[in-house]
Design a protein around this motif. Structure first.
Motif: not given
Length: 236
Positions: A166-171, A191-195, A210-212, A220-222
């Motif tokens: 697994a890897i978690d990305l914050s930015a 926001r659109q890029f992250l989505r 991720g968020p939500g 972060h994204f997991h």
């Protein structure tokens, strides 16, 4: 009359026997207590020790490393991870970049399979989406976690992080230094890029959070490669 008296010479007295010196007790020999060996450190990625590549017989690992090189990933083999808690990576790699242009900061200790998936995600998803959205190249991914020996949050079951899976990305960082924070996007464009990258990560990765999704993934994204029945994915 003795001969000595007859000669007028007095007989010299015999010397007294000198007392033997007192014997001093020999000090006891003490065996030095052994110095305990330091406890082994748990590898986290930043201090992973180098190791020779997997044995020639291990075709899966050998072929995975060939694909990493083809993708332009900068990595080195690290020593196997064995932890009493059950955390384990048989053939870990320490990954420094995910392509010739995109770094991974800081480097992450991972298994080869997820390192390859992350590199393909950068090539096929993150880099082209960033170029279209921001008209400049993607320069780096910032990670929170790679290998970490711990259970899942709120569970006794080991996390996929405990297997380097697994890897978690914050930015995401652009070439001009702009950082697109997963938990704090600045404006609709970010926001659109992250989505977009999050939606397209589902499939290559088997878990995407991720968020939500929950409070633990608010910043972060997991991404992981947990195996599920029928190859199913879990994305929130």
């Amino acid at each position: 009359m003795s001969a000595a008296s007859a000669s007028g010479i007095a007989a010299a007295p015999l010397p007294e026997t000198a007392p033997a010196p007192a014997l001093r007790p020999v000090p006891e020999t003490r065996t030095a207590a052994p110095i305990p060996a330091p406890a082994p450190r748990r590898a986290t990625g930043d201090d992973a020790q180098p190791a020779p590549p997997p044995a020639e017989a291990d075709a899966t690992e050998r072929d995975c490393r060939k694909r990493l090189r083809t993708l332009g990933v900068s990595f080195r083999d690290a020593a196997p991870v064995r932890d009493p808690a059950g955390c384990r990576i048989d053939h870990p790699v320490l990954v420094r970049t995910l392509s010739p242009q995109v770094g991974l900061r800081p480097p992450a200790l991972l298994n080869c399979a997820i390192a390859e998936t992350a590199a393909r995600f950068v090539r096929d998803v993150a880099a082209p989406v960033a170029a279209r959205r921001f008209a400049q190249p993607l320069a780096a991914l910032h990670r929170v976690s790679g290998y970490v020996c711990r259970p899942r949050n709120g569970s006794a079951k080991l996390s996929e992080h405990a297997f380097g899976n697994a890897i978690d990305l914050s930015a995401f960082e652009l070439a001009d230094g702009t950082r697109i924070e997963v938990g704090k996007p600045a404006g609709d464009g970010e926001r659109q890029f992250l989505r977009g990258v999050r939606d397209r990560a589902c499939g290559p990765f088997k878990t995407v959070l991720g968020p939500g999704a929950d409070a633990d993934h608010a910043t972060h994204f997991h991404f992981d490669l947990a195996e599920r029945r029928g190859g199913a994915t879990f994305c929130q």
